[in-house]
Scaffold this motif. Structure first.
Motif, PDB file in Angstrom:
ATOM      1  N   ALA A 250     -19.541 -14.122  -6.001  1.00  0.00           N
ATOM      2  CA  ALA A 250     -18.143 -14.512  -5.720  1.00  0.00           C
ATOM      3  C   ALA A 250     -17.359 -13.354  -5.102  1.00  0.00           C
ATOM      4  N   ALA A 251     -16.276 -13.692  -4.366  1.00  0.00           N
ATOM      5  CA  ALA A 251     -15.372 -12.663  -3.832  1.00  0.00           C
ATOM      6  C   ALA A 251     -14.536 -12.104  -4.982  1.00  0.00           C
ATOM      7  N   ILE A 252     -14.364 -10.782  -5.015  1.00  0.00           N
ATOM      8  CA  ILE A 252     -13.630 -10.132  -6.105  1.00  0.00           C
ATOM      9  C   ILE A 252     -12.323  -9.537  -5.573  1.00  0.00           C
ATOM     10  N   ILE A 253     -11.227  -9.803  -6.289  1.00  0.00           N
ATOM     11  CA  ILE A 253      -9.946  -9.161  -5.986  1.00  0.00           C
ATOM     12  C   ILE A 253      -9.573  -8.286  -7.172  1.00  0.00           C
ATOM     13  N   ASN A 254      -9.362  -7.020  -6.909  1.00  0.00           N
ATOM     14  CA  ASN A 254      -8.989  -6.073  -7.959  1.00  0.00           C
ATOM     15  C   ASN A 254      -7.483  -6.175  -8.224  1.00  0.00           C
ATOM     16  N   ALA A 255      -7.127  -6.613  -9.440  1.00  0.00           N
ATOM     17  CA  ALA A 255      -5.705  -6.718  -9.826  1.00  0.00           C
ATOM     18  C   ALA A 255      -5.303  -5.517 -10.679  1.00  0.00           C
ATOM     19  N   GLY A 256      -6.076  -4.431 -10.578  1.00  0.00           N
ATOM     20  CA  GLY A 256      -5.788  -3.211 -11.340  1.00  0.00           C
ATOM     21  C   GLY A 256      -6.981  -2.827 -12.194  1.00  0.00           C
ATOM     22  N   ASP A 257      -7.576  -1.643 -11.922  1.00  0.00           N
ATOM     23  CA  ASP A 257      -8.704  -1.194 -12.746  1.00  0.00           C
ATOM     24  C   ASP A 257      -8.438   0.217 -13.261  1.00  0.00           C
ATOM     25  N   GLY A 258      -8.195   0.295 -14.569  1.00  0.00           N
ATOM     26  CA  GLY A 258      -7.989   1.590 -15.226  1.00  0.00           C
ATOM     27  C   GLY A 258      -6.927   2.423 -14.540  1.00  0.00           C
ATOM     28  N   ILE A 259      -7.263   3.692 -14.256  1.00  0.00           N
ATOM     29  CA  ILE A 259      -6.320   4.552 -13.523  1.00  0.00           C
ATOM     30  C   ILE A 259      -6.811   4.727 -12.075  1.00  0.00           C
ATOM     31  N   ASN A 260      -7.611   3.779 -11.606  1.00  0.00           N
ATOM     32  CA  ASN A 260      -8.160   3.877 -10.259  1.00  0.00           C
ATOM     33  C   ASN A 260      -7.222   3.279  -9.211  1.00  0.00           C
ATOM     34  N   GLU A 261      -7.254   1.946  -9.007  1.00  0.00           N
ATOM     35  CA  GLU A 261      -6.442   1.355  -7.939  1.00  0.00           C
ATOM     36  C   GLU A 261      -5.747   0.065  -8.366  1.00  0.00           C
ATOM     37  N   HIS A 262      -4.708  -0.283  -7.609  1.00  0.00           N
ATOM     38  CA  HIS A 262      -3.998  -1.559  -7.757  1.00  0.00           C
ATOM     39  C   HIS A 262      -3.615  -1.976  -6.330  1.00  0.00           C
ATOM     40  N   PRO A 263      -4.618  -2.461  -5.556  1.00  0.00           N
ATOM     41  CA  PRO A 263      -4.405  -2.630  -4.112  1.00  0.00           C
ATOM     42  C   PRO A 263      -3.294  -3.601  -3.710  1.00  0.00           C
ATOM     43  N   THR A 264      -3.163  -4.737  -4.419  1.00  0.00           N
ATOM     44  CA  THR A 264      -2.124  -5.695  -3.982  1.00  0.00           C
ATOM     45  C   THR A 264      -0.726  -5.141  -4.220  1.00  0.00           C
ATOM     46  N   GLN A 265      -0.563  -4.256  -5.204  1.00  0.00           N
ATOM     47  CA  GLN A 265       0.747  -3.627  -5.428  1.00  0.00           C
ATOM     48  C   GLN A 265       1.102  -2.722  -4.250  1.00  0.00           C
ATOM     49  N   ALA A 266       0.130  -1.943  -3.772  1.00  0.00           N
ATOM     50  CA  ALA A 266       0.383  -1.061  -2.623  1.00  0.00           C
ATOM     51  C   ALA A 266       0.706  -1.877  -1.372  1.00  0.00           C
ATOM     52  N   LEU A 267       0.029  -3.017  -1.213  1.00  0.00           N
ATOM     53  CA  LEU A 267       0.285  -3.875  -0.046  1.00  0.00           C
ATOM     54  C   LEU A 267       1.687  -4.480  -0.090  1.00  0.00           C
ATOM     55  N   LEU A 268       2.115  -4.925  -1.278  1.00  0.00           N
ATOM     56  CA  LEU A 268       3.454  -5.507  -1.368  1.00  0.00           C
ATOM     57  C   LEU A 268       4.525  -4.425  -1.231  1.00  0.00           C
ATOM     58  N   ASP A 269       4.215  -3.209  -1.701  1.00  0.00           N
ATOM     59  CA  ASP A 269       5.139  -2.087  -1.501  1.00  0.00           C
ATOM     60  C   ASP A 269       5.275  -1.789  -0.006  1.00  0.00           C
ATOM     61  N   ALA A 270       4.153  -1.819   0.699  1.00  0.00           N
ATOM     62  CA  ALA A 270       4.160  -1.553   2.147  1.00  0.00           C
ATOM     63  C   ALA A 270       4.977  -2.607   2.886  1.00  0.00           C
ATOM     64  N   LEU A 271       4.807  -3.873   2.499  1.00  0.00           N
ATOM     65  CA  LEU A 271       5.570  -4.955   3.131  1.00  0.00           C
ATOM     66  C   LEU A 271       7.069  -4.764   2.882  1.00  0.00           C
ATOM     67  N   SER A 272       7.423  -4.340   1.680  1.00  0.00           N
ATOM     68  CA  SER A 272       8.839  -4.128   1.325  1.00  0.00           C
ATOM     69  C   SER A 272       9.448  -2.981   2.139  1.00  0.00           C
ATOM     70  N   ILE A 273       8.673  -1.911   2.358  1.00  0.00           N
ATOM     71  CA  ILE A 273       9.155  -0.780   3.177  1.00  0.00           C
ATOM     72  C   ILE A 273       9.308  -1.236   4.631  1.00  0.00           C
ATOM     73  N   GLN A 274       8.299  -1.949   5.115  1.00  0.00           N
ATOM     74  CA  GLN A 274       8.299  -2.425   6.505  1.00  0.00           C
ATOM     75  C   GLN A 274       9.511  -3.316   6.778  1.00  0.00           C
ATOM     76  N   GLU A 275       9.828  -4.200   5.834  1.00  0.00           N
ATOM     77  CA  GLU A 275      10.976  -5.099   6.012  1.00  0.00           C
ATOM     78  C   GLU A 275      12.288  -4.327   6.067  1.00  0.00           C
ATOM     79  N   ARG A 276      12.398  -3.280   5.246  1.00  0.00           N
ATOM     80  CA  ARG A 276      13.668  -2.538   5.177  1.00  0.00           C
ATOM     81  C   ARG A 276      13.799  -1.508   6.308  1.00  0.00           C
ATOM     82  N   LEU A 277      12.670  -0.855   6.675  1.00  0.00           N
ATOM     83  CA  LEU A 277      12.751   0.254   7.640  1.00  0.00           C
ATOM     84  C   LEU A 277      12.091  -0.037   8.989  1.00  0.00           C
ATOM     85  N   GLY A 278      11.482  -1.211   9.137  1.00  0.00           N
ATOM     86  CA  GLY A 278      10.904  -1.594  10.436  1.00  0.00           C
ATOM     87  C   GLY A 278       9.437  -1.257  10.605  1.00  0.00           C
TER      88      GLY A 278
END
Length: 307
Positions: A124-152
């Motif tokens: 199956a395809a795996i989506i990481n929703a947060g693993d230990g102190i390693n990564e939380h990729p969808t959070q970084a992506l939504l943060d990036a979208l929020s910056i892009q919307e505000r600053l272009g």
């Protein structure tokens, strides 16, 4: 266009064009979410299991909502109410779920690398929703979208991550993403909460003075103090932390410019950030929550096309 990967295990594995594709797809889904009928039944035949071994409210609800908006069948699995509490292994649990013909697994786990382990052992395809102190990729992506919307755009923007860098998977995913997309990154906080070799290892600036950090940046992403991950005392008290590193109205009013304020949540009001900052017009915290659903819709939709 398609993603270069079958899974979303971390930002580390994505190319800049993968990130751009996810952000542009999320922007399209965001328009859908403004309509009176918010569903796009693109994934009617896809079954997704939400496998949460750690407590989560916002991330789990955001994924569930994204799956429903896409018309997928979602199964929710909570480790505390399952055979895991009786000693069942991770692989056994997932193989049992897969025998029910599941296409995708959204997984949060306290062990760093758990989603990567699964990706090696199951189809199956795996989506990481947060693993230990390693990564939380969808959070970084939504943060990036929020910056892009505000600053272009992200390119050339100065972003500071403030607080508990040592224990934050949000910080690591953000650093990877911002570096890949041409932003400048700084980490700021007490020396005890910033890893020793982070500057060389991850190509970021390090600042221990909060005022200097805020004067430098365009965006401040304020992170939660993760007391549950700290197995030793790393600062004297929450009050002392707030006095030295808390982002306050007085601090922001003393700057010569207006900066964007972000927080991945949940917020410890009065510790890392005060309410009059979190709820101000400079804050995009609620936009981050809204963007979370659109980003997760985009990730699920793009990975489903590769199943």
């Amino acid at each position: 266009m398609q993603l270069s990967t079958k899974h979303l295990l971390g930002i580390k594995d994505l190319t800049p064009s993968d990130i751009s594709l996810i952000l542009s797809t999320a922007t399209q889904f965001k328009e859908v979410l403004q309509r009176s009928v918010k569903k796009v039944p693109s994934l009617r035949d896809v079954t997704i299991v939400n496998l949460f071994y750690e407590n989560s409210t916002r991330t789990r609800i955001s994924f569930e909502l994204a799956e429903k908006r896409l018309g997928a069948d979602a199964i929710n699995f909570s480790a505390s109410a399952s055979s895991v509490s009786k000693g069942e292994t991770l692989l056994d649990t997932v193989n049992n779920i897969l025998s029910m013909k599941v296409d995708m697994v959204v997984m949060r786990h306290s062990a760093s690398g758990a989603p990567h382990f699964l990706a090696k052992h199951i189809p199956a395809a795996i989506i990481n929703a947060g693993d230990g102190i390693n990564e939380h990729p969808t959070q970084a992506l939504l943060d990036a979208l929020s910056i892009q919307e505000r600053l272009g755009s992200l390119e050339g923007k100065k972003v500071v991550l403030v607080g508990d860098i040592m224990h934050s998977r949000v910080a690591l995913s953000n650093i990877y993403l911002l570096n890949k997309m041409g932003a400048q990154v700084m980490v700021a906080g007490p020396p005890t909460l910033i890893p020793k070799y982070i500057a060389e290892a991850l190509h970021v600036k390090v600042e221990y003075n909060i005022k200097k950090a805020l004067e430098w940046c365009d965006v401040a992403n304020v992170l939660r103090i993760q007391l549950e991950r700290q197995n030793q005392v790393l600062f004297s008290s929450l009050r002392e932390y707030n006095l030295a590193y808390g982002v306050t109205r007085k601090l922001l009013d003393g700057l010569k410019k207006e900066i964007v304020i972000m927080h991945p949540g949940p917020i410890n009001r009065g510790v890392e950030i005060t309410s009059d900052v979190a709820d101000s017009k400079q804050s995009v915290i609620l936009n981050q929550v809204e963007n979370g659903v659109a980003i997760r819709m985009a990730v699920i939709y793009l990975l489903a096309s590769k199943i």
